[in-house]
Design a protein around this motif. Structure first.
Motif, short mmCIF file in Angstrom:
data_model
loop_
_atom_site.label_atom_id
_atom_site.label_comp_id
_atom_site.label_asym_id
_atom_site.label_seq_id
_atom_site.Cartn_x
_atom_site.Cartn_y
_atom_site.Cartn_z
N VAL A 1 0.84 -1.20 0.00
CA VAL A 1 0.00 0.00 0.00
C VAL A 1 0.88 1.25 0.00
O VAL A 1 0.60 2.23 -0.71
CB VAL A 1 -0.95 0.01 1.22
CG1 VAL A 1 -1.65 1.36 1.36
CG2 VAL A 1 -1.97 -1.11 1.11
N LYS A 2 1.93 1.21 0.76
CA LYS A 2 2.86 2.35 0.85
C LYS A 2 3.47 2.66 -0.51
O LYS A 2 3.76 3.83 -0.82
CB LYS A 2 3.95 2.05 1.87
CG LYS A 2 4.86 3.22 2.21
CD LYS A 2 5.97 2.82 3.15
CE LYS A 2 5.45 2.37 4.50
NZ LYS A 2 6.55 2.08 5.46
N GLU A 3 3.65 1.63 -1.33
CA GLU A 3 4.29 1.81 -2.62
C GLU A 3 3.31 2.18 -3.74
O GLU A 3 3.74 2.49 -4.86
CB GLU A 3 5.04 0.53 -2.99
CG GLU A 3 6.23 0.25 -2.06
CD GLU A 3 6.88 -1.09 -2.31
OE1 GLU A 3 6.43 -1.81 -3.24
OE2 GLU A 3 7.84 -1.44 -1.59
N LEU A 4 2.01 2.16 -3.46
CA LEU A 4 1.04 2.58 -4.47
C LEU A 4 1.15 4.08 -4.70
O LEU A 4 1.06 4.86 -3.75
CB LEU A 4 -0.38 2.24 -4.03
CG LEU A 4 -0.81 0.77 -4.00
CD1 LEU A 4 -2.22 0.64 -3.43
CD2 LEU A 4 -0.74 0.15 -5.39
N PRO A 5 1.32 4.53 -5.94
CA PRO A 5 1.39 5.97 -6.19
C PRO A 5 0.05 6.67 -5.95
O PRO A 5 0.00 7.85 -5.61
CB PRO A 5 1.80 6.05 -7.66
CG PRO A 5 1.42 4.72 -8.25
CD PRO A 5 1.55 3.72 -7.15
N VAL A 6 -1.04 5.91 -6.12
CA VAL A 6 -2.39 6.45 -5.91
C VAL A 6 -3.20 5.40 -5.16
O VAL A 6 -3.11 4.21 -5.44
CB VAL A 6 -3.09 6.77 -7.25
CG1 VAL A 6 -4.53 7.20 -7.02
CG2 VAL A 6 -2.32 7.84 -8.02
N ILE A 7 -4.00 5.85 -4.19
CA ILE A 7 -4.96 4.97 -3.51
C ILE A 7 -6.36 5.47 -3.80
O ILE A 7 -6.67 6.66 -3.59
CB ILE A 7 -4.72 4.95 -1.98
CG1 ILE A 7 -3.32 4.41 -1.66
CG2 ILE A 7 -5.78 4.08 -1.29
CD1 ILE A 7 -2.96 4.48 -0.20
N PRO B 1 -13.13 -11.79 -1.87
CA PRO B 1 -11.76 -11.37 -1.56
C PRO B 1 -11.75 -9.94 -1.05
O PRO B 1 -12.72 -9.20 -1.22
CB PRO B 1 -11.05 -11.46 -2.92
CG PRO B 1 -12.15 -11.18 -3.91
CD PRO B 1 -13.40 -11.81 -3.32
N GLY B 2 -10.66 -9.56 -0.42
CA GLY B 2 -10.44 -8.17 -0.08
C GLY B 2 -9.66 -7.51 -1.20
O GLY B 2 -8.79 -8.15 -1.81
N GLU B 3 -9.96 -6.24 -1.49
CA GLU B 3 -9.27 -5.54 -2.57
C GLU B 3 -8.90 -4.13 -2.14
O GLU B 3 -9.69 -3.44 -1.48
CB GLU B 3 -10.13 -5.48 -3.82
CG GLU B 3 -10.44 -6.83 -4.44
CD GLU B 3 -11.22 -6.72 -5.73
OE1 GLU B 3 -11.03 -7.57 -6.62
OE2 GLU B 3 -12.03 -5.78 -5.85
N ILE B 4 -7.70 -3.71 -2.55
CA ILE B 4 -7.25 -2.33 -2.34
C ILE B 4 -6.93 -1.78 -3.73
O ILE B 4 -6.17 -2.38 -4.48
CB ILE B 4 -6.01 -2.28 -1.44
CG1 ILE B 4 -6.33 -2.89 -0.07
CG2 ILE B 4 -5.52 -0.84 -1.28
CD1 ILE B 4 -5.10 -3.08 0.81
N TYR B 5 -7.52 -0.62 -4.05
CA TYR B 5 -7.45 -0.10 -5.41
C TYR B 5 -6.40 1.00 -5.55
O TYR B 5 -6.48 2.03 -4.89
CB TYR B 5 -8.83 0.43 -5.82
CG TYR B 5 -9.93 -0.56 -5.54
CD1 TYR B 5 -9.99 -1.76 -6.25
CD2 TYR B 5 -10.87 -0.33 -4.55
CE1 TYR B 5 -10.98 -2.70 -5.98
CE2 TYR B 5 -11.86 -1.26 -4.26
CZ TYR B 5 -11.91 -2.44 -4.98
OH TYR B 5 -12.88 -3.37 -4.70
N THR C 1 -4.21 -3.45 -8.45
CA THR C 1 -5.08 -3.79 -7.33
C THR C 1 -4.38 -4.82 -6.44
O THR C 1 -3.82 -5.80 -6.95
CB THR C 1 -6.41 -4.40 -7.83
OG1 THR C 1 -7.04 -3.48 -8.71
CG2 THR C 1 -7.35 -4.68 -6.66
N ILE C 2 -4.40 -4.57 -5.15
CA ILE C 2 -3.90 -5.55 -4.20
C ILE C 2 -5.09 -6.44 -3.83
O ILE C 2 -6.12 -5.96 -3.36
CB ILE C 2 -3.33 -4.89 -2.94
CG1 ILE C 2 -2.15 -3.97 -3.32
CG2 ILE C 2 -2.88 -5.93 -1.92
CD1 ILE C 2 -1.69 -3.08 -2.17
N ASP D 1 -1.64 -6.35 -11.86
CA ASP D 1 -1.39 -5.16 -12.67
C ASP D 1 -2.53 -4.89 -13.64
O ASP D 1 -3.54 -5.60 -13.65
CB ASP D 1 -0.04 -5.26 -13.40
CG ASP D 1 0.00 -6.40 -14.43
OD1 ASP D 1 -1.08 -6.86 -14.87
OD2 ASP D 1 1.12 -6.81 -14.79
N ALA D 2 -2.35 -3.88 -14.49
CA ALA D 2 -3.42 -3.44 -15.40
C ALA D 2 -3.81 -4.51 -16.41
O ALA D 2 -4.93 -4.50 -16.94
CB ALA D 2 -2.97 -2.18 -16.14
#
Length: 337
Positions: free
Chosen positions: A137-143, A238-242, A247-248, A263-264
């Motif tokens: 999450v820390k490495e995502l450029p956008v949340i 599932p759990g998802e983080i966008y 997406t994680i 990835d995309a």
């Protein structure tokens, strides 16, 4: 370290097995309201020498150094204070306490007794896959938000449907889906995204007013995190983080057995490692390593950091309950030491 326990259910057995597996703990002392129950539990562990059915005698006469508390939620506060006054370190099963007022008293007591340690046993918080998500999450450029789900049918719900009121479905015992399973998801949100600006809970209330399930929405700058919890049905979502295009994805936001970054183009990179057979091993190891040297400044700092997260989780849980009109008798009690 000699370990004492309060509570003789399956979760206590699982924790004791994990604790002894670390080599840091040995179960020596068992408390139960019925002596026969304590003796039956202790029979599975070869080093148990003390059995109690009187809680005051357990703390006054027990030779253990650390106590694991897995009693009904509303009893955690009084039993934790009783343990600390007896100069025992405390590991208390989640949710640590019913409300922020109780936690404030604990913080004050620990401030005056820095030699004592107290931990909330939120097992997944110490697991490597939890930390992998945090780093990703820390490495995502956008949340852009997250949807996290933990719905697990409780065996106690059958009793509730039959007209009984087991502890986990009782306001008297500070129960409900949010307190029991939601605490995992709130730990996720606070650890991965920080403290929300606002929080609202939309429960499905059962006949006695307790929440059997519900949806919480945590508001962050520019996005929301949605938490789906429940003890009256099973979910396999599932759990998802966008992120933006990535997406994680996790198999379950509390179990965290499989986590990958997709990835995309839909290609996934595995972020998780195979979990331990005993899901409580990571936390038992973490607590043991800290308690091995309570004079260490680094260990003291770790305990304070963990407690600070527990405090924020408790505050968010309380705010969610308030937003939904969910009150416990424990909220009305005057607390002090």
């Amino acid at each position: 370290m000699k370990l004492g326990i309060i509570g003789t259910n399956w979760i206590t057995k699982q924790f004791v097995e994990a604790a002894e597996m670390t080599g840091e703990f040995t179960l020596t002392s068992v408390y139960s309201r019925k002596l026969a129950t304590a003796q039956k539990f202790g029979a599975d562990f070869k080093n148990v020498t003390e059995y109690f059915d009187n809680l005051s005698e357990f703390f006054e006469q027990g030779t253990f150094e650390v106590v694991y508390i897995a009693s009904p939620n509303n009893l955690h506060f009084e039993q934790t204070l009783q343990a600390l006054k007896a100069k025992k370190h405390v590991i208390v099963e989640k949710p640590m306490f019913s409300n922020p007022a109780e936690l404030k008293v604990l913080q004050k007591y620990l401030h005056h007794h820095p030699e004592l340690y107290c931990f909330e046993a939120a097992r997944h918080f110490h697991e490597p896959n939890f930390q992998s998500v945090k780093q990703a999450v820390k490495e995502l450029p956008v949340i852009q938000g997250a949807d996290l789900t933990y719905k697990k049918y409780s065996s106690r719900y059958d009793q509730f449907l039959a007209g009984e009121e087991p502890n986990v479905f009782s306001p008297k015992f500070s129960g409900g889906a949010l307190q029991d399973l939601g605490v995992y998801l709130v730990y996720d949100a606070i650890s991965w995204f920080g403290i929300p600006e606002d929080a609202h809970y939309y429960p499905v209330k059962l006949r006695n007013g307790i929440d059997g399930s519900g949806t919480a929405i945590l508001n962050y700058p520019g996005y929301d995190v949605v938490l789906n919890v429940g003890k009256t049905a099973n979910s396999y979502l599932p759990g998802e983080i966008y992120g933006l295009k990535e997406t994680i994805v996790m198999d379950n936001a509390a179990e965290l057995q499989k986590v990958e970054l997709v990835d995309a183009t839909g290609n996934g990179t595995m972020l998780s490692v195979d979990p331990a057979k005993n899901p409580m091993l990571a936390e038992a190891k973490a607590f043991g390593e800290v308690l091995r040297d309570t004079d260490s400044l680094q260990n003291k700092q770790l305990q304070q950091e963990w407690l600070a997260v527990a405090v924020e989780v408790n505050h968010v849980l309380y705010k969610l309950r308030q937003s939904a009109g969910l009150a416990f008798p424990a909220d009305e009690h005057e607390v002090n030491y």
